[in-house]
Design a protein around this motif. Structure first.
Motif, PDB file in Angstrom:
ATOM      1  N   ALA A  38     -15.099  10.954  17.557  1.00  0.00           N
ATOM      2  CA  ALA A  38     -15.120  12.198  16.894  1.00  0.00           C
ATOM      3  C   ALA A  38     -13.798  12.511  16.368  1.00  0.00           C
ATOM      4  CB  ALA A  38     -15.426  13.630  18.261  1.00  0.00           C
ATOM      5  N   LYS A  39     -13.378  12.007  16.995  1.00  0.00           N
ATOM      6  CA  LYS A  39     -11.301  12.148  16.660  1.00  0.00           C
ATOM      7  C   LYS A  39     -11.176  11.082  14.933  1.00  0.00           C
ATOM      8  CE  LYS A  39      -6.656  11.456  17.789  1.00  0.00           C
ATOM      9  NZ  LYS A  39      -5.797  10.675  19.157  1.00  0.00           N
ATOM     10  N   GLY A  40     -12.199  10.241  15.308  1.00  0.00           N
ATOM     11  CA  GLY A  40     -12.353   9.572  14.065  1.00  0.00           C
ATOM     12  C   GLY A  40     -12.184  10.485  12.241  1.00  0.00           C
ATOM     13  N   ILE A  41     -13.467  11.434  12.742  1.00  0.00           N
ATOM     14  CA  ILE A  41     -13.502  11.987  11.658  1.00  0.00           C
ATOM     15  C   ILE A  41     -13.290  13.258  12.228  1.00  0.00           C
ATOM     16  CG2 ILE A  41     -15.849  10.700  11.769  1.00  0.00           C
ATOM     17  CD1 ILE A  41     -17.519  12.876  13.039  1.00  0.00           C
ATOM     18  N   GLY A  42     -12.356  13.809  12.723  1.00  0.00           N
ATOM     19  CA  GLY A  42     -11.501  15.138  12.203  1.00  0.00           C
ATOM     20  C   GLY A  42     -12.769  16.464  13.341  1.00  0.00           C
ATOM     21  N   LYS A  43     -13.698  15.976  14.235  1.00  0.00           N
ATOM     22  CA  LYS A  43     -14.361  16.661  14.618  1.00  0.00           C
ATOM     23  C   LYS A  43     -13.986  17.335  15.898  1.00  0.00           C
ATOM     24  CE  LYS A  43     -17.162  17.424  11.006  1.00  0.00           C
ATOM     25  NZ  LYS A  43     -16.405  18.881   9.938  1.00  0.00           N
ATOM     26  N   ASP A  44     -14.655  17.985  16.370  1.00  0.00           N
ATOM     27  CA  ASP A  44     -14.584  18.144  18.326  1.00  0.00           C
ATOM     28  C   ASP A  44     -15.552  17.267  18.900  1.00  0.00           C
ATOM     29  OD1 ASP A  44     -15.545  20.029  20.927  1.00  0.00           O
ATOM     30  OD2 ASP A  44     -13.622  20.099  19.784  1.00  0.00           O
ATOM     31  N   PRO A  45     -15.234  16.551  20.276  1.00  0.00           N
ATOM     32  CA  PRO A  45     -15.893  15.835  21.302  1.00  0.00           C
ATOM     33  C   PRO A  45     -16.786  16.505  20.678  1.00  0.00           C
ATOM     34  CG  PRO A  45     -13.707  15.575  21.543  1.00  0.00           C
ATOM     35  CD  PRO A  45     -13.757  16.440  20.743  1.00  0.00           C
ATOM     36  N   SER A  46     -17.112  17.781  21.253  1.00  0.00           N
ATOM     37  CA  SER A  46     -18.372  18.886  22.308  1.00  0.00           C
ATOM     38  C   SER A  46     -19.412  19.003  20.893  1.00  0.00           C
ATOM     39  CB  SER A  46     -17.906  20.175  22.750  1.00  0.00           C
ATOM     40  OG  SER A  46     -17.152  20.767  21.734  1.00  0.00           O
ATOM     41  N   THR A  47     -19.019  18.973  19.964  1.00  0.00           N
ATOM     42  CA  THR A  47     -19.928  19.373  18.884  1.00  0.00           C
ATOM     43  C   THR A  47     -20.852  17.817  18.575  1.00  0.00           C
ATOM     44  OG1 THR A  47     -18.781  20.105  17.677  1.00  0.00           O
ATOM     45  CG2 THR A  47     -20.237  19.242  16.304  1.00  0.00           C
ATOM     46  N   ILE A  48     -20.017  16.911  18.854  1.00  0.00           N
ATOM     47  CA  ILE A  48     -20.925  15.471  18.584  1.00  0.00           C
ATOM     48  C   ILE A  48     -21.670  15.357  19.732  1.00  0.00           C
ATOM     49  CG2 ILE A  48     -20.747  12.861  18.417  1.00  0.00           C
ATOM     50  CD1 ILE A  48     -19.729  14.370  16.125  1.00  0.00           C
ATOM     51  N   SER A  49     -20.739  15.044  20.977  1.00  0.00           N
ATOM     52  CA  SER A  49     -22.049  15.368  22.828  1.00  0.00           C
ATOM     53  C   SER A  49     -23.072  16.289  22.643  1.00  0.00           C
ATOM     54  CB  SER A  49     -20.529  15.199  23.849  1.00  0.00           C
ATOM     55  OG  SER A  49     -20.091  14.564  23.234  1.00  0.00           O
ATOM     56  N   LYS A  50     -23.054  17.185  22.473  1.00  0.00           N
ATOM     57  CA  LYS A  50     -24.041  18.164  22.708  1.00  0.00           C
ATOM     58  C   LYS A  50     -25.170  17.826  21.419  1.00  0.00           C
ATOM     59  CE  LYS A  50     -21.409  22.606  23.920  1.00  0.00           C
ATOM     60  NZ  LYS A  50     -20.602  23.610  22.903  1.00  0.00           N
ATOM     61  N   TRP A  51     -25.339  17.214  20.430  1.00  0.00           N
ATOM     62  CA  TRP A  51     -25.676  16.704  19.387  1.00  0.00           C
ATOM     63  C   TRP A  51     -26.701  15.554  19.921  1.00  0.00           C
ATOM     64  CZ3 TRP A  51     -25.881  12.140  16.315  1.00  0.00           C
ATOM     65  CH2 TRP A  51     -26.736  12.630  15.449  1.00  0.00           C
ATOM     66  N   LEU A  52     -25.822  14.546  20.928  1.00  0.00           N
ATOM     67  CA  LEU A  52     -26.137  13.100  20.943  1.00  0.00           C
ATOM     68  C   LEU A  52     -26.944  13.759  21.904  1.00  0.00           C
ATOM     69  CD1 LEU A  52     -26.050  10.601  20.806  1.00  0.00           C
ATOM     70  CD2 LEU A  52     -24.487  10.149  22.498  1.00  0.00           C
ATOM     71  N   ARG A  53     -26.419  14.565  23.341  1.00  0.00           N
ATOM     72  CA  ARG A  53     -27.710  15.003  24.852  1.00  0.00           C
ATOM     73  C   ARG A  53     -28.855  15.565  23.812  1.00  0.00           C
ATOM     74  NH1 ARG A  53     -22.832  16.791  26.734  1.00  0.00           N
ATOM     75  NH2 ARG A  53     -23.114  18.716  26.243  1.00  0.00           N
ATOM     76  N   GLY A  54     -28.795  16.155  22.857  1.00  0.00           N
ATOM     77  CA  GLY A  54     -30.468  17.301  22.188  1.00  0.00           C
ATOM     78  C   GLY A  54     -29.927  18.464  22.351  1.00  0.00           C
ATOM     79  N   THR A  55     -28.770  19.112  22.908  1.00  0.00           N
ATOM     80  CA  THR A  55     -28.622  20.824  23.766  1.00  0.00           C
ATOM     81  C   THR A  55     -28.068  21.383  22.370  1.00  0.00           C
ATOM     82  OG1 THR A  55     -26.216  19.752  24.074  1.00  0.00           O
ATOM     83  CG2 THR A  55     -27.783  20.008  26.191  1.00  0.00           C
ATOM     84  N   SER A  56     -28.171  20.504  21.104  1.00  0.00           N
ATOM     85  CA  SER A  56     -27.681  20.803  19.205  1.00  0.00           C
ATOM     86  C   SER A  56     -28.483  20.138  18.867  1.00  0.00           C
ATOM     87  CB  SER A  56     -26.228  20.940  19.774  1.00  0.00           C
ATOM     88  OG  SER A  56     -26.319  21.561  18.323  1.00  0.00           O
ATOM     89  N   LYS A  57     -29.540  20.874  18.344  1.00  0.00           N
ATOM     90  CA  LYS A  57     -30.391  20.063  17.380  1.00  0.00           C
ATOM     91  C   LYS A  57     -30.004  19.717  16.031  1.00  0.00           C
ATOM     92  CE  LYS A  57     -34.169  20.612  19.917  1.00  0.00           C
ATOM     93  NZ  LYS A  57     -34.614  19.923  20.776  1.00  0.00           N
ATOM     94  N   TYR A  58     -29.098  20.638  15.206  1.00  0.00           N
ATOM     95  CA  TYR A  58     -28.662  20.680  14.259  1.00  0.00           C
ATOM     96  C   TYR A  58     -26.823  20.101  14.268  1.00  0.00           C
ATOM     97  CZ  TYR A  58     -26.430  22.706   9.880  1.00  0.00           C
ATOM     98  OH  TYR A  58     -25.634  22.716   9.245  1.00  0.00           O
ATOM     99  N   LEU A  59     -26.190  19.205  13.218  1.00  0.00           N
ATOM    100  CA  LEU A  59     -25.459  18.855  12.672  1.00  0.00           C
ATOM    101  C   LEU A  59     -25.668  18.721  11.504  1.00  0.00           C
ATOM    102  CD1 LEU A  59     -23.330  17.144  14.018  1.00  0.00           C
ATOM    103  CD2 LEU A  59     -24.215  15.402  13.857  1.00  0.00           C
ATOM    104  N   ALA A  60     -24.047  18.924  11.094  1.00  0.00           N
ATOM    105  CA  ALA A  60     -24.828  18.939   9.590  1.00  0.00           C
ATOM    106  C   ALA A  60     -24.808  18.110   8.475  1.00  0.00           C
ATOM    107  CB  ALA A  60     -22.740  19.439   8.758  1.00  0.00           C
ATOM    108  N   THR A  61     -25.511  17.690   7.404  1.00  0.00           N
ATOM    109  CA  THR A  61     -25.762  16.382   6.841  1.00  0.00           C
ATOM    110  C   THR A  61     -24.562  15.600   6.371  1.00  0.00           C
ATOM    111  OG1 THR A  61     -27.757  17.445   5.775  1.00  0.00           O
ATOM    112  CG2 THR A  61     -26.324  15.619   4.506  1.00  0.00           C
ATOM    113  N   GLU A  62     -22.851  16.458   6.317  1.00  0.00           N
ATOM    114  CA  GLU A  62     -22.016  15.453   6.157  1.00  0.00           C
ATOM    115  C   GLU A  62     -20.992  15.064   7.486  1.00  0.00           C
ATOM    116  OE1 GLU A  62     -17.475  16.960   4.851  1.00  0.00           O
ATOM    117  OE2 GLU A  62     -18.919  18.074   4.170  1.00  0.00           O
TER     118      GLU A  62
END
Length: 66
Positions: free
Chosen positions: A21-45
């Motif tokens: 996440a740090k390598g792409i300038g995003k918050d780790p929780s955003t990526i973790s939630k998407w990976l776990r499925g608690t957030s279904k949306y992740l921007a295409t970019e």
């Protein structure tokens, strides 16, 4: 391989989500939630950035010659 599957494989192999996440300038929780499925949306970019970062990490590992 789908982005989520590749991310899970990298995480299972010991690569911290926070590092990716740090390598792409995003918050780790955003990526973790998407990976776990608690957030279904992740921007295409963001998904594109994840794919690029995972490819970069893969290439770095391939350069290690022991």
């Amino acid at each position: 391989m789908e982005t989520k599957d590749a991310l899970q494989a990298a995480h299972d192999a010991g690569t911290p989500i926070s590092f990716i996440a740090k390598g792409i300038g995003k918050d780790p929780s955003t990526i973790s939630k998407w990976l776990r499925g608690t957030s279904k949306y992740l921007a295409t970019e963001t998904e594109d950035d994840l794919r690029k970062k995972l490819h970069e990490i893969k290439c770095l590992w391939e350069k290690i010659d022991i």
